[in-house]
Design an enzyme around this catalytic site. Structure first.
Site, PDB file in Angstrom:
ATOM      1  N   LYS A  13       0.838  -1.206   0.000  1.00 51.62           N
ATOM      2  CA  LYS A  13       0.000   0.000   0.000  1.00 51.62           C
ATOM      3  C   LYS A  13       0.874   1.257   0.000  1.00 51.62           C
ATOM      4  O   LYS A  13       0.635   2.179  -0.747  1.00 51.62           O
ATOM      5  CB  LYS A  13      -0.932   0.038   1.229  1.00 51.62           C
ATOM      6  CG  LYS A  13      -1.919  -1.101   1.295  1.00 51.62           C
ATOM      7  CD  LYS A  13      -2.963  -0.885   2.399  1.00 51.62           C
ATOM      8  CE  LYS A  13      -2.391  -0.911   3.804  1.00 51.62           C
ATOM      9  NZ  LYS A  13      -1.832  -2.218   4.207  1.00 51.62           N
ATOM     10  N   ARG A 127      11.507  -6.955   4.468  1.00 48.64           N
ATOM     11  CA  ARG A 127      11.498  -5.544   4.869  1.00 48.64           C
ATOM     12  C   ARG A 127      12.254  -5.377   6.183  1.00 48.64           C
ATOM     13  O   ARG A 127      13.051  -4.458   6.341  1.00 48.64           O
ATOM     14  CB  ARG A 127      10.062  -5.044   5.016  1.00 48.64           C
ATOM     15  CG  ARG A 127       9.967  -3.611   5.525  1.00 48.64           C
ATOM     16  CD  ARG A 127       8.606  -3.014   5.258  1.00 48.64           C
ATOM     17  NE  ARG A 127       7.636  -3.361   6.290  1.00 48.64           N
ATOM     18  CZ  ARG A 127       6.329  -3.098   6.191  1.00 48.64           C
ATOM     19  NH1 ARG A 127       5.837  -2.522   5.118  1.00 48.64           N
ATOM     20  NH2 ARG A 127       5.514  -3.425   7.161  1.00 48.64           N
ATOM     21  N   ARG A 135      11.256  -1.537  11.951  1.00 50.40           N
ATOM     22  CA  ARG A 135      10.045  -1.188  12.678  1.00 50.40           C
ATOM     23  C   ARG A 135       9.857  -2.138  13.846  1.00 50.40           C
ATOM     24  O   ARG A 135      10.029  -3.334  13.709  1.00 50.40           O
ATOM     25  CB  ARG A 135       8.837  -1.274  11.735  1.00 50.40           C
ATOM     26  CG  ARG A 135       8.644  -0.036  10.909  1.00 50.40           C
ATOM     27  CD  ARG A 135       7.545  -0.194   9.899  1.00 50.40           C
ATOM     28  NE  ARG A 135       6.298  -0.708  10.464  1.00 50.40           N
ATOM     29  CZ  ARG A 135       5.166  -0.750   9.775  1.00 50.40           C
ATOM     30  NH1 ARG A 135       5.126  -0.298   8.538  1.00 50.40           N
ATOM     31  NH2 ARG A 135       4.074  -1.242  10.323  1.00 50.40           N
ATOM     32  N   ARG A 146      -0.574  -9.249  13.597  1.00 49.49           N
ATOM     33  CA  ARG A 146      -1.138  -8.229  12.701  1.00 49.49           C
ATOM     34  C   ARG A 146      -1.987  -8.871  11.603  1.00 49.49           C
ATOM     35  O   ARG A 146      -3.020  -8.338  11.205  1.00 49.49           O
ATOM     36  CB  ARG A 146      -0.025  -7.374  12.097  1.00 49.49           C
ATOM     37  CG  ARG A 146       0.503  -6.336  13.092  1.00 49.49           C
ATOM     38  CD  ARG A 146       1.847  -5.777  12.693  1.00 49.49           C
ATOM     39  NE  ARG A 146       1.800  -4.994  11.476  1.00 49.49           N
ATOM     40  CZ  ARG A 146       2.846  -4.778  10.698  1.00 49.49           C
ATOM     41  NH1 ARG A 146       4.026  -5.302  10.996  1.00 49.49           N
ATOM     42  NH2 ARG A 146       2.730  -4.041   9.627  1.00 49.49           N
TER      43      ARG A 146
HETATM   44  P1  AMP Z   1       0.681   0.299   9.420  1.00 45.34           P
HETATM   45  O1  AMP Z   1       1.905   1.106   9.220  1.00 45.34           O
HETATM   46  O2  AMP Z   1      -0.489   0.789   8.574  1.00 45.34           O
HETATM   47  O3  AMP Z   1       0.902  -1.177   9.241  1.00 45.34           O
HETATM   48  O4  AMP Z   1       0.207   0.524  10.943  1.00 45.34           O
HETATM   49  C1  AMP Z   1       1.023   0.154  12.010  1.00 45.34           C
HETATM   50  C2  AMP Z   1       0.193  -0.007  13.282  1.00 45.34           C
HETATM   51  O5  AMP Z   1      -0.451   1.237  13.609  1.00 45.34           O
HETATM   52  C3  AMP Z   1      -0.948  -1.016  13.189  1.00 45.34           C
HETATM   53  O6  AMP Z   1      -0.509  -2.341  13.436  1.00 45.34           O
HETATM   54  C4  AMP Z   1      -1.892  -0.491  14.269  1.00 45.34           C
HETATM   55  O7  AMP Z   1      -1.440  -0.820  15.572  1.00 45.34           O
HETATM   56  C5  AMP Z   1      -1.758   1.021  14.117  1.00 45.34           C
HETATM   57  N1  AMP Z   1      -2.738   1.560  13.148  1.00 45.34           N
HETATM   58  C6  AMP Z   1      -2.475   2.140  11.939  1.00 45.34           C
HETATM   59  N2  AMP Z   1      -3.606   2.532  11.337  1.00 45.34           N
HETATM   60  C7  AMP Z   1      -4.622   2.188  12.163  1.00 45.34           C
HETATM   61  C8  AMP Z   1      -6.047   2.312  12.099  1.00 45.34           C
HETATM   62  N3  AMP Z   1      -6.658   2.865  11.046  1.00 45.34           N
HETATM   63  N4  AMP Z   1      -6.758   1.826  13.151  1.00 45.34           N
HETATM   64  C9  AMP Z   1      -6.172   1.274  14.226  1.00 45.34           C
HETATM   65  N5  AMP Z   1      -4.841   1.117  14.353  1.00 45.34           N
HETATM   66  C10 AMP Z   1      -4.064   1.568  13.330  1.00 45.34           C
END
Ligand code: AMP
Length: 193
Positions: A13, A127, A135, A146
């Site tokens: 994404k 990654r 991360r 996740r």
């Molecule tokens: P990402 O970088 O999109 O994979 O997000 C990393 C982490 O941030 C996720 O595993 C969640 O803990 C939190 N997070 C990101 N976006 C959201 C969302 N829309 N709702 C809830 N938690 C989020």
């Protein structure tokens, strides 16, 4: 143009959003990036979110909806935006729909990148290995969590947009360029419709 990019963690994404930003002169709104910045800056939201993120769980809908609602009012969103990582629950999707109606804004498309779990696990391991800045949530245990959270809480969001007739699903397992071309084709279809 206002878009949502849906797909599991590691689906690409972020990579595809960056390309769309260049092409359509819009901004990428990555809720994951916003939360990581809040954690780093030790803001009240960041302090609350850190442990939840480290566990691979979701930050509360209320916090996320407030963040997005305020963010899309910023002047740099006037030309449009790509939501990357939001909405992640049906409640967030419903809240987004209400707040866009309130702000008299319309979504142009919802694009989903479809990728099998096996490929995702390989990609995220790569990654974690290759990126200089690892991360905290890119490790095998958190990743499994996740993915579990994705299937339980986020995958239904695709059905939500499919039922509304706005979902365009794209094969996210092809090369970056091929996926980009498929997304462009899906967006042309929505514009022609
Ligand atoms: P990402 O970088 O999109 O994979 O997000 C990393 C982490 O941030 C996720 O595993 C969640 O803990 C939190 N997070 C990101 N976006 C959201 C969302 N829309 N709702 C809830 N938690 C989020």
């Amino acid at each position: 143009m206002r878009l949502i990019l849906l797909g599991p963690p590691g689906a690409g994404k972020g990579t595809q959003a960056k390309r769309l930003v260049e092409k359509h002169k819009i901004v990428q709104l990555s809720t994951g990036d916003m939360l990581r910045a809040a954690v780093k800056a030790e803001t009240p939201v960041g302090l609350k979110a850190k442990e939840v993120m480290d566990r691979g769980e979701l930050v509360s809908d209320d916090i996320m909806v407030t963040i997005i609602s305020e963010r899309i009012d910023q002047p740099d969103c006037a030309n449009g935006f790509i939501l990357d990582g939001f909405p992640r629950t049906i409640a967030q999707a419903d809240a987004l729909s209400s707040l866009l109606t309130e702000k008299k804004k319309r979504l142009d498309a919802v694009v989903e990148l479809e990728v099998d779990d096996k490929v995702l696990l390989e990609r995220i391991e790569t990654r974690a290995r290759e990126s200089g800045e690892v991360r905290a949530d890119d490790n095998a245990e958190t990743l499994r969590k996740r993915l579990e959270v994705y299937h339980a809480q986020t995958a239904p969001v695709s059905g939500y947009y499919r039922a509304k007739g706005t979902l365009k699903a794209v094969d996210g397992m092809k090369s970056i360029d091929e996926v980009a071309a498929l997304i462009d084709m899906a967006l042309r279809e929505t514009q022609d419709a």
